[in-house]
Design a protein around this motif. Structure first.
Motif, PDB file in Angstrom:
ATOM      1  N   LYS A  65      13.218  -2.336 -33.755  1.00  0.00           N
ATOM      2  CA  LYS A  65      11.547  -2.363 -34.120  1.00  0.00           C
ATOM      3  C   LYS A  65      10.940  -1.232 -33.628  1.00  0.00           C
ATOM      4  N   GLU A  82       3.155  -1.454 -48.448  1.00  0.00           N
ATOM      5  CA  GLU A  82       4.536  -2.051 -48.446  1.00  0.00           C
ATOM      6  C   GLU A  82       4.226  -3.085 -50.135  1.00  0.00           C
ATOM      7  N   ALA A  85       4.364  -7.452 -51.454  1.00  0.00           N
ATOM      8  CA  ALA A  85       4.824  -7.826 -49.704  1.00  0.00           C
ATOM      9  C   ALA A  85       4.551  -9.555 -49.515  1.00  0.00           C
ATOM     10  N   GLY A  88       5.186 -11.499 -46.041  1.00  0.00           N
ATOM     11  CA  GLY A  88       4.641 -10.385 -45.146  1.00  0.00           C
ATOM     12  C   GLY A  88       5.083 -11.339 -43.153  1.00  0.00           C
ATOM     13  N   LYS A  90       8.736 -11.108 -42.518  1.00  0.00           N
ATOM     14  CA  LYS A  90       9.650  -9.571 -41.829  1.00  0.00           C
ATOM     15  C   LYS A  90       8.396  -8.765 -40.617  1.00  0.00           C
ATOM     16  N   THR A  91       7.586  -8.251 -42.098  1.00  0.00           N
ATOM     17  CA  THR A  91       6.968  -7.116 -42.200  1.00  0.00           C
ATOM     18  C   THR A  91       6.055  -7.405 -40.395  1.00  0.00           C
ATOM     19  N   TYR A 107      -2.799  -1.214 -42.498  1.00  0.00           N
ATOM     20  CA  TYR A 107      -1.569  -1.005 -43.430  1.00  0.00           C
ATOM     21  C   TYR A 107      -1.738  -2.040 -44.202  1.00  0.00           C
ATOM     22  N   PRO A 109      -0.603  -3.616 -48.178  1.00  0.00           N
ATOM     23  CA  PRO A 109       0.007  -4.544 -48.474  1.00  0.00           C
ATOM     24  C   PRO A 109      -0.622  -4.636 -50.240  1.00  0.00           C
ATOM     25  N   VAL A 159       7.161   0.648 -47.708  1.00  0.00           N
ATOM     26  CA  VAL A 159       8.267   0.057 -47.061  1.00  0.00           C
ATOM     27  C   VAL A 159       8.400  -1.355 -48.480  1.00  0.00           C
ATOM     28  N   LEU A 161      11.151  -4.739 -48.786  1.00  0.00           N
ATOM     29  CA  LEU A 161      11.621  -5.638 -48.473  1.00  0.00           C
ATOM     30  C   LEU A 161      12.573  -6.124 -48.796  1.00  0.00           C
TER      31      LEU A 161
END
Ligand code: AVI
Length: 323
Positions: A65, A82, A85, A88, A90-91, A107, A109, A159, A161
């Motif tokens: 991180k 993101e 999302a 979220g 892990k974010t 942020y 999302p 991002v 994921l």
């Protein structure tokens, strides 16, 4: 089989179900797994011991991180966009790090589900009341188009994921990455997870869990068709059957008819015949290695700048820039 060429479809779900079930071989798109019940089942899958992807990516983010947030931040402020999302989980590890190290970021999302976004926003604001958060509801494609049209005076970090890209065949994965690349400027970054090739048994177990949650997740598609198209699929008469091909890294999931049967979809005025052991292909979950990821990046006009893997090398998060 009875079919009515004049059938008018109420929505693209109906149209795609019609196309898929009248094709040979039959198929249905996994994007329709995700109604309210499907979302819940997917959350359950992510917590299963066999579904290693979530824990591997959590470990990667936890262990790296500080490095990741340094790369994201650079010297100036940035927008953390993101895609997909979800909750979220892990974010939030990254958000915590960014907040503790006093970074200037917003942020953003993005998710198809407003419900998911509302819950996420509430949770994030409860944890960090002073965070800048701007949620946006929509499809990846629409949002990315909007992002590429906006004049940006701030660095953007996108991002994605969870190896969501793995649900796309390579051709569409390249299109997806290309669409992302078009929304990026030279200083922008893309951080994306790719599940890696590994012992085929480990992969098969992830898609054929012992509690039968993944089976329910796949069969939820038939339940949705029953409810939304007035159909009479008997879920007991279909077997969930995932297969993994180690040569091309593709996991394919099927629902296999255990007997000769006819299913009626009243709203589509459609009877579908299944021979015994005929299949419906429901999902692909592509597995990767560095060669494939670099090839996809190259095709999309991106380059890998850095990558992070978990200790078992089951999963890798790559950071891309435009070429
Ligand atoms: C969302 N996607 C990356 C999951 C996967 O691994 O393909 C969906 C899933 N299908 C079965 N289990 C999980």
């Amino acid at each position: 089989m009875k079919s009515n060429q004049e059938t008018k479809f109420k929505n693209t779900f109906e149209e795609e179900v019609y196309e898929g079930l009248t094709a040979f071989p039959k198929y249905l798109s996994s994007k329709y797994f995700y109604d309210k019940k499907g979302d819940k089942l997917f959350q359950k899958i992510m917590a299963l011991p066999e579904y290693y992807l979530t824990e591997c990516e959590r470990t990667i983010i936890e262990e790296n991180k500080a490095d990741i947030s340094n790369l994201f931040s650079g010297d100036a402020g940035f927008d953390l966009v993101e895609l997909g999302a979800g909750d979220g989980k892990k974010t939030k590890i990254l958000l915590q790090e960014l907040i503790e190290t006093k970074r200037d970021f917003t942020y953003k999302p993005i998710d198809i589900s407003q419900n998911v976004l509302d819950e996420l926003e509430e949770d994030v604001l409860n944890r960090w009341p002073s965070i800048n958060i701007e949620t946006e509801q929509g499809t990846y494609f629409n949002i990315l188009k909007k992002l590429s049209e906006q004049h940006k005076d701030r660095k953007m970090v996108i991002v994605v994921l969870g190896s969501n890209i793995g649900n796309l065949p390579h051709k569409y994965a390249v299109e997806f990455l290309t669409t992302i690349r078009k929304s990026m400027q030279p200083e922008d970054l893309l951080f994306m997870g790719f599940d890696q090739k590994k012992d085929p048994q480990v992969i098969l177990n992830a898609y054929n869990d012992s509690q039968g949650v993944t089976e329910e997740f796949n069969k939820n598609l038939l339940s949705r068709i029953n409810e939304e198209m007035n159909a009479n699929f008997d879920l007991q008469k279909f077997n969930h059957w995932p297969v993994y091909d180690p040569e091309n890294g593709t996991t394919k999931s099927f629902l296999v008819s255990t007997e000769d049967q006819t299913v009626t979809l009243q709203n589509l005025d459609l009877d579908i015949h299944f021979s015994a052991w005929e299949s419906i292909h429901t999902e692909i979950s592509q597995k990767y290695d560095d060669v494939i990821v670099n090839w996809l990046a190259q095709e999309a006009g991106l380059v890998v700048e850095k990558q992070y893997s978990d200790p078992k090398n089951y999963f890798t998060d790559y950071i891309f820039r435009i070429k």
